[in-house]
Design a protein around this motif. Structure first.
Motif, PDB file in Angstrom:
ATOM      1  N   ALA A 112     123.349 102.231 113.021  1.00  0.00           N
ATOM      2  CA  ALA A 112     122.885 101.788 114.341  1.00  0.00           C
ATOM      3  C   ALA A 112     122.866 102.929 115.363  1.00  0.00           C
ATOM      4  O   ALA A 112     121.905 103.066 116.130  1.00  0.00           O
ATOM      5  CB  ALA A 112     123.756 100.633 114.840  1.00  0.00           C
ATOM      6  N   HIS A 113     123.916 103.744 115.380  1.00  0.00           N
ATOM      7  CA  HIS A 113     123.990 104.820 116.373  1.00  0.00           C
ATOM      8  C   HIS A 113     122.836 105.797 116.198  1.00  0.00           C
ATOM      9  O   HIS A 113     122.177 106.185 117.168  1.00  0.00           O
ATOM     10  CB  HIS A 113     125.324 105.552 116.263  1.00  0.00           C
ATOM     11  CG  HIS A 113     125.492 106.645 117.264  1.00  0.00           C
ATOM     12  ND1 HIS A 113     125.634 106.399 118.620  1.00  0.00           N
ATOM     13  CD2 HIS A 113     125.525 108.009 117.123  1.00  0.00           C
ATOM     14  CE1 HIS A 113     125.750 107.551 119.263  1.00  0.00           C
ATOM     15  NE2 HIS A 113     125.690 108.536 118.380  1.00  0.00           N
ATOM     16  N   TRP A 114     122.567 106.173 114.946  1.00  0.00           N
ATOM     17  CA  TRP A 114     121.462 107.106 114.712  1.00  0.00           C
ATOM     18  C   TRP A 114     120.112 106.461 115.011  1.00  0.00           C
ATOM     19  O   TRP A 114     119.220 107.110 115.554  1.00  0.00           O
ATOM     20  CB  TRP A 114     121.487 107.605 113.264  1.00  0.00           C
ATOM     21  CG  TRP A 114     120.335 108.533 112.998  1.00  0.00           C
ATOM     22  CD1 TRP A 114     120.269 109.866 113.295  1.00  0.00           C
ATOM     23  CD2 TRP A 114     119.067 108.197 112.434  1.00  0.00           C
ATOM     24  NE1 TRP A 114     119.050 110.371 112.943  1.00  0.00           N
ATOM     25  CE2 TRP A 114     118.298 109.366 112.407  1.00  0.00           C
ATOM     26  CE3 TRP A 114     118.514 107.011 111.932  1.00  0.00           C
ATOM     27  CZ2 TRP A 114     116.997 109.404 111.901  1.00  0.00           C
ATOM     28  CZ3 TRP A 114     117.225 107.036 111.436  1.00  0.00           C
ATOM     29  CH2 TRP A 114     116.478 108.217 111.424  1.00  0.00           C
ATOM     30  N   LEU A 116     119.426 104.339 117.262  1.00  0.00           N
ATOM     31  CA  LEU A 116     119.228 104.390 118.705  1.00  0.00           C
ATOM     32  C   LEU A 116     118.796 105.795 119.140  1.00  0.00           C
ATOM     33  O   LEU A 116     117.927 105.949 120.010  1.00  0.00           O
ATOM     34  CB  LEU A 116     120.511 103.983 119.431  1.00  0.00           C
ATOM     35  CG  LEU A 116     120.871 102.493 119.374  1.00  0.00           C
ATOM     36  CD1 LEU A 116     122.252 102.257 119.980  1.00  0.00           C
ATOM     37  CD2 LEU A 116     119.824 101.657 120.108  1.00  0.00           C
ATOM     38  N   GLN A 117     119.383 106.818 118.526  1.00  0.00           N
ATOM     39  CA  GLN A 117     118.970 108.185 118.825  1.00  0.00           C
ATOM     40  C   GLN A 117     117.522 108.427 118.410  1.00  0.00           C
ATOM     41  O   GLN A 117     116.746 109.064 119.128  1.00  0.00           O
ATOM     42  CB  GLN A 117     119.888 109.178 118.103  1.00  0.00           C
ATOM     43  CG  GLN A 117     121.301 109.220 118.643  1.00  0.00           C
ATOM     44  CD  GLN A 117     122.147 110.237 117.905  1.00  0.00           C
ATOM     45  OE1 GLN A 117     122.032 110.410 116.696  1.00  0.00           O
ATOM     46  NE2 GLN A 117     123.006 110.927 118.641  1.00  0.00           N
ATOM     47  N   ALA A 119     115.180 106.182 118.153  1.00  0.00           N
ATOM     48  CA  ALA A 119     114.296 105.445 119.060  1.00  0.00           C
ATOM     49  C   ALA A 119     114.086 106.209 120.361  1.00  0.00           C
ATOM     50  O   ALA A 119     112.970 106.281 120.891  1.00  0.00           O
ATOM     51  CB  ALA A 119     114.889 104.063 119.346  1.00  0.00           C
ATOM     52  N   ALA A 120     115.161 106.817 120.870  1.00  0.00           N
ATOM     53  CA  ALA A 120     115.032 107.617 122.091  1.00  0.00           C
ATOM     54  C   ALA A 120     114.190 108.857 121.830  1.00  0.00           C
ATOM     55  O   ALA A 120     113.343 109.245 122.644  1.00  0.00           O
ATOM     56  CB  ALA A 120     116.417 108.013 122.600  1.00  0.00           C
ATOM     57  N   SER A 230     116.482 115.283 123.440  1.00  0.00           N
ATOM     58  CA  SER A 230     116.473 114.195 122.461  1.00  0.00           C
ATOM     59  C   SER A 230     115.737 114.511 121.177  1.00  0.00           C
ATOM     60  O   SER A 230     115.724 113.694 120.267  1.00  0.00           O
ATOM     61  CB  SER A 230     115.834 112.943 123.088  1.00  0.00           C
ATOM     62  OG  SER A 230     114.495 113.198 123.469  1.00  0.00           O
TER      63      SER A 230
END
Length: 235
Positions: A112-114, A116-117, A119-120, A230
């Protein structure tokens, strides 16, 4: 843990090192990609480590806008159907790591954390395309070529392979003859090396970033700022 020059893949391996077990190395051959008979693999995410790829969404609404660059900051999903037809062109040969998308989907909490990265980071593709539109509308071809060559160095800093004039013309969406005239201007200022009497497929060498920067627009600087914050990805 596997080390990689790809920033987005490095973030994945930092948060979930076990993902390295699912990675596979593939070759990026110059030209339209995939090459005839080349198997992309179904449902993979690609992370270029060396080499340079370009994505192009053919659109009559954006005439004269070249390809988005994908290099060591990037990740790419070839099955990107929701964005319409995508043309992919390898500008500099190299290699990439790939991982099956199903591996990431199967454990959404673990990744999940990656995700989100990623997606950004995907917003940088949109920013890069918008910057290209602005560049085409407001800057000369000499400025665009100089800025584009600096962007190439940002996306593939370890790649010494030059880009062919025909590929540059395709990327910048301009006739080869016009690009050759712009290259002559850069060569007059000793910002590039190019054999003027060579054919349209001749390579263009750019080993003088300071001189290129003095002739370029600032578009490559805007893209570099986005990469530092990002990276670049398509999702």
């Amino acid at each position: 843990m596997l080390t990689t020059s790809n920033q987005l893949l490095s973030r994945l391996l930092h948060t979930t090192p076990e993902a390295a077990e699912h990675l596979e190395r593939v070759t990026l051959s110059r030209g339209l990609w995939p090459m005839e008979g080349q198997n992309l693999g179904e449902g993979h995410v690609y992370f270029p480590e060396a080499g340079l790829m370009g994505l192009r969404w053919p659109s009559p609404a954006l005439p004269g806008v070249g390809m988005v660059l994908l290099g060591c900051h990037a990740g790419w999903w070839p099955e990107i159907g929701h964005l319409g037809p995508v043309q992919t062109h390898v500008l500099q040969a190299g290699h990439a790591q790939r991982i099956r998308w199903s591996v990431l989907q199967a454990q959404p909490q673990r990744y999940a954390h990656w995700l989100l990265q990623a997606a950004a980071a995907s917003q940088q593709l949109v920013h890069q395309m918008a910057r290209k539109v602005h560049c085409v509308q407001n800057h000369t071809l000499v400025q665009r070529l100089a800025s584009g060559l600096l962007a190439v160095r940002q996306h593939n800093p370890h790649g010494a392979e030059p880009i062919l004039m025909t590929d540059l013309a395709h990327w910048l969406s301009c006739p080869v003859a016009e690009l050759q005239a712009a290259a002559q201007v850069l060569q007059t200022h000793r910002a590039v090396q190019w054999a003027e009497d060579a054919d349209a497929g001749a390579p263009l060498h750019s080993s003088q970033p300071q001189k290129l920067a003095s002739l370029a627009c600032a578009c490559h600087e805007h893209l570099a700022q986005g990469q530092r914050s990002s990276g670049s990805a398509s999702a």
